[in-house]
Scaffold this active site. Structure first.
Site, PDB file in Angstrom:
ATOM      1  N   ALA A  53     -46.402 -27.523 -15.334  1.00  0.00           N
ATOM      2  CA  ALA A  53     -46.479 -26.763 -16.585  1.00  0.00           C
ATOM      3  C   ALA A  53     -47.704 -25.849 -16.697  1.00  0.00           C
ATOM      4  O   ALA A  53     -47.551 -24.637 -16.925  1.00  0.00           O
ATOM      5  CB  ALA A  53     -46.398 -27.735 -17.760  1.00  0.00           C
ATOM      6  N   ASP A 108     -44.551 -31.616 -19.973  1.00  0.00           N
ATOM      7  CA  ASP A 108     -44.190 -30.196 -20.080  1.00  0.00           C
ATOM      8  C   ASP A 108     -44.182 -29.697 -21.514  1.00  0.00           C
ATOM      9  O   ASP A 108     -44.410 -28.519 -21.779  1.00  0.00           O
ATOM     10  CB  ASP A 108     -42.824 -29.963 -19.437  1.00  0.00           C
ATOM     11  CG  ASP A 108     -42.965 -29.983 -17.935  1.00  0.00           C
ATOM     12  OD1 ASP A 108     -43.118 -31.089 -17.379  1.00  0.00           O
ATOM     13  OD2 ASP A 108     -43.012 -28.902 -17.327  1.00  0.00           O
ATOM     14  N   ARG A 157     -38.198 -20.360 -16.956  1.00  0.00           N
ATOM     15  CA  ARG A 157     -37.833 -21.793 -17.058  1.00  0.00           C
ATOM     16  C   ARG A 157     -37.948 -22.199 -18.524  1.00  0.00           C
ATOM     17  O   ARG A 157     -38.826 -21.694 -19.232  1.00  0.00           O
ATOM     18  CB  ARG A 157     -38.766 -22.684 -16.193  1.00  0.00           C
ATOM     19  CG  ARG A 157     -38.465 -22.613 -14.709  1.00  0.00           C
ATOM     20  CD  ARG A 157     -39.290 -23.627 -13.922  1.00  0.00           C
ATOM     21  NE  ARG A 157     -38.732 -24.963 -13.978  1.00  0.00           N
ATOM     22  CZ  ARG A 157     -39.322 -26.025 -13.427  1.00  0.00           C
ATOM     23  NH1 ARG A 157     -40.483 -25.896 -12.801  1.00  0.00           N
ATOM     24  NH2 ARG A 157     -38.759 -27.217 -13.487  1.00  0.00           N
TER      25      ARG A 157
HETATM   26  O1  MRU Z   1     -40.231 -29.292 -12.297  1.00  0.00           O
HETATM   27  P1  MRU Z   1     -41.728 -29.312 -12.190  1.00  0.00           P
HETATM   28  O2  MRU Z   1     -42.233 -29.694 -10.822  1.00  0.00           O
HETATM   29  O3  MRU Z   1     -42.358 -28.049 -12.711  1.00  0.00           O
HETATM   30  O4  MRU Z   1     -42.158 -30.481 -13.178  1.00  0.00           O
HETATM   31  C1  MRU Z   1     -43.504 -30.809 -13.296  1.00  0.00           C
HETATM   32  C2  MRU Z   1     -43.733 -31.950 -14.191  1.00  0.00           C
HETATM   33  O5  MRU Z   1     -42.822 -32.525 -14.752  1.00  0.00           O
HETATM   34  C3  MRU Z   1     -45.163 -32.304 -14.456  1.00  0.00           C
HETATM   35  O6  MRU Z   1     -45.292 -33.684 -14.694  1.00  0.00           O
HETATM   36  C4  MRU Z   1     -45.628 -31.552 -15.719  1.00  0.00           C
HETATM   37  O7  MRU Z   1     -45.353 -30.197 -15.600  1.00  0.00           O
HETATM   38  C5  MRU Z   1     -47.062 -31.745 -15.978  1.00  0.00           C
HETATM   39  S1  MRU Z   1     -48.045 -30.893 -14.771  1.00  0.00           S
HETATM   40  C6  MRU Z   1     -49.678 -31.097 -15.152  1.00  0.00           C
END
Ligand code: MRU
Length: 354
Positions: free
Chosen positions: A48, A245, A89
């Site tokens: 995120a 997120d 996204r």
């Molecule tokens: O699909 P992704 O790899 O973008 O998902 C990432 C996550 O779910 C993380 O846990 C979240 O973004 C926190 S990152 C500090």
């Protein structure tokens, strides 16, 4: 050390291609907002906070590429660019926060310079927009350090800790959120062992988190997601820490699919469940978890591993990429400002007004 995730130089953004990790360290280049958005959608970069920072840089690239000739042209370009980036996204609110912040900066510059731009004025405006993106990235880096400190203080000595997905340096511009808590605690001599869940289907835990933990010298092991209950019960796990997120106003938390299950396991085993996030992850416009859009990704990511099909041809598949953990399963939310506990609508609101 984890290689730089984003390298921004006037006119280009080099993006560490996380799809190739841990086998290869290579970069893809974006020269505008559309290329940046495509690299967010196709997961060359993910996580995120990093998505937000990339969007801010992508916005700055686009303004430089378009060279608006007037305040009106700048406002038009800024609105279009923010909308394009936001479509990359749907779940991580950091993307929307960054796009809106850059848009607002550009609109303020447009209002202050309504007429046709002289070349020197345009230069100044573009530099200001670049700086805003850089500011967002350095705020993220600083937030990670603060979360590491607050989170590590919550952990017991000889902590056995579990994490899910990748909320590490690779997901941020700094040391990471949840993984930053683990590496900070490790530097303080508090971590006996860390477990990274592999995170089916996209394998962020197997490809990225365990790689980070190994590079940082944290004693750690990789487990498959379905080993979590057994390991919690038998290996003395005494805390789980994850990133997020998007967090709704009542504390309901959207994070990588599988997080909700771990929170239920933590409650059953009476161990704390922590969520580490920078404050822009809280979306006050979402009253509860039901207001958070959960991204459904390609079914191919479930049926294929490294281009090898592991399921029958023609199989029907679901692929929600995130789930929502209800606030009442979360022991505390760790932010750069401190700790929210217990997690309620009132405590979240109070924390944001600090
Ligand atoms: O699909 P992704 O790899 O973008 O998902 C990432 C996550 O779910 C993380 O846990 C979240 O973004 C926190 S990152 C500090």
């Amino acid at each position: 050390m984890i290689p730089p995730r984003l390298i921004f130089k006037k006119g280009t953004l080099k993006i560490l291609d996380q799809r190739l990790l841990p086998d290869r360290i290579a970069y893809v280049t974006a020269r505008g907002a559309a290329q940046t958005a495509a690299n967010i959608t196709n997961m060359a970069l993910r996580g995120a906070p990093l998505i937000g920072c990339a969007a801010a840089y992508g916005f700055a690239l686009e303004m430089r590429r378009l060279k608006p000739v007037s305040g009106e042209a700048l406002a038009r370009a800024a609105r279009k660019t923010a909308a394009l980036l936001k479509a990359a996204r749907p779940t991580a609110v950091a993307l929307f926060y960054a796009a809106d912040r850059m848009l607002n900066k550009a609109l303020a510059l447009s209002a202050a310079n309504p007429d046709k731009f002289a070349p020197a004025a345009l230069d100044k405006i573009l530099n200001t927009i670049d700086r805003e993106a850089g500011l967002l990235a350095s705020e993220d880096e600083a937030a990670c350090l603060a979360m590491g400190k607050y989170g590590a203080a919550l952990l017991p000595k000889s902590c056995v800790i579990m994490t899910h997905c990748n909320a590490g340096a690779l997901a941020t511009m700094g040391i990471g959120t949840a993984v930053g808590v683990i590496t900070t605690a490790h530097k303080l001599g508090k971590v006996k062992h860390a477990y990274s869940c592999e995170t089916r289907p996209y394998l962020q835990g197997a490809r990225l988190t365990i790689w980070e933990l190994m590079r940082e010298g944290v004693p750690s092991e990789l487990i498959t997601d379905n080993m979590a209950a057994h390991i919690i019960k038998t290996a003395g796990v005494n805390a789980i820490v994850v990133g997020a997120d998007r967090i709704a106003a009542n504390g309901d938390t959207a994070n990588k699919i599988g997080t909700y299950g771990l929170a239920i396991l933590a409650r059953y085993h009476k161990i704390p469940f922590y969520v580490a996030v920078p404050t822009p992850t809280v979306d006050l416009a979402a009253r509860g978890g039901e207001d958070i859009v959960i991204e459904e990704r390609s079914t191919r990511e479930v049926t294929h591993i490294k281009n090898v099909c592991i399921a029958p041809k023609g199989v029907k598949v679901r692929h929600p990429a995130f789930d929502v953990t209800p606030a009442n399963l979360i022991t505390a939310i760790i932010t750069e400002r401190g700790v929210i506990a217990p997690v309620t609508r009132a405590s979240v609101k109070k924390h944001l007004s600090l």
